[in-house]
Design an enzyme around this catalytic site. Structure first.
Site, mmCIF file in Angstrom:
data_model
loop_
_atom_site.group_PDB
_atom_site.id
_atom_site.type_symbol
_atom_site.label_atom_id
_atom_site.label_comp_id
_atom_site.label_asym_id
_atom_site.label_seq_id
_atom_site.Cartn_x
_atom_site.Cartn_y
_atom_site.Cartn_z
ATOM 1 N N LYS A 103 0.851 -1.187 0.000
ATOM 2 C CA LYS A 103 0.000 0.000 0.000
ATOM 3 C C LYS A 103 0.886 1.235 0.000
ATOM 4 O O LYS A 103 1.770 1.383 0.839
ATOM 5 C CB LYS A 103 -0.896 -0.004 1.248
ATOM 6 N N HIS A 105 -0.267 4.443 0.134
ATOM 7 C CA HIS A 105 -0.911 5.618 0.707
ATOM 8 C C HIS A 105 -1.359 5.273 2.129
ATOM 9 O O HIS A 105 -1.232 4.121 2.560
ATOM 10 C CB HIS A 105 -2.117 6.050 -0.151
#
Length: 217
Positions: A103, A105
């Site tokens: 991921k 963000h």
């Protein structure tokens, strides 16, 4: 009074996770038993399962700060084990699990849950070990995140079967990575449970022993 290992074997049979009969395994081997952990599917089952994993963790004196549950099967197991340790034994550990994709963000990273830091001691929680594939997949992710010490891997059943060579996946894990793999029960424990009348299945006993003689490690 039954030991926790004997209670776990009975638990597997009662929930149709451990079956006896004539089965063709993924490896092509003809086996007189089959273990289907996909049968664990209720809150009561996973709560009991966590308690058995916690017993195994404590029996072997594992010392960890965080339990890691490899996606996907290991996720509920790590969570259930951490709950059982905290609720029943006063041992409050962190838990985390890996993402299938990184991921980029939000909090980002490879893992969800307790953060991993250099020097931490961790234990990996999985269902069974057949080839060691799950361990080989999760280790690079762990080391990429932080230089932690993997104290142990805990699984439900050690089949005690030869892999590609003469050694079992559990033996290979220690030889290749130096990681001790502890199981709640072994195939030998299951054979003994039948012999002792803890579970039914004496009609399969000789087939179980013959299978162990041929494929056991």
């Amino acid at each position: 009074m039954l030991t926790y290992k004997q209670r776990f074997i009975r638990f597997m049979v009662e929930n149709e996770v451990l079956l006896f009969g004539d089965f063709t395994l993924k490896s092509g081997r003809k086996a007189p038993y089959f273990i289907n952990t996909g049968k664990y599917r209720t809150g009561a089952q996973i709560a009991c399962l966590g308690e058995y994993y916690a017993e195994c963790y404590l029996e072997h004196g594992v010392k960890a700060q965080t339990l890691i549950g490899p996606a996907y099967k290991g996720i509920p197991l790590a969570v259930a084990t951490s709950i059982a340790l905290a609720k029943n034994h006063g041992v409050d550990l962190g838990f985390c699990f890996d993402r299938k994709e990184v991921k980029d963000h939000g909090e980002g990273g490879l893992f969800v849950g307790q953060g991993l830091n250099a020097g931490d001691k961790v234990a990996i929680i999985e269902d069974v070990m057949t080839s060691g594939k799950a361990l080989r997949e999760i280790l690079p992710k762990i080391k990429q995140t932080a230089d932690v010490a993997v104290e142990a891997m805990i699984i439900s059943v050690d089949r005690q079967e030869k892999g590609t060579g003469e050694k079992s996946a559990v033996q290979e894990a220690f030889e290749e990575f130096g990681i001790k793999v502890y199981s709640i029960v072994t195939m030998q424990n299951i054979i003994q449970a039948i012999e002792q009348g803890v579970i039914a299945g004496k009609e399969y006993l000789q087939a179980m022993k013959d299978y162990r003689a041929q494929y056991g490690a």
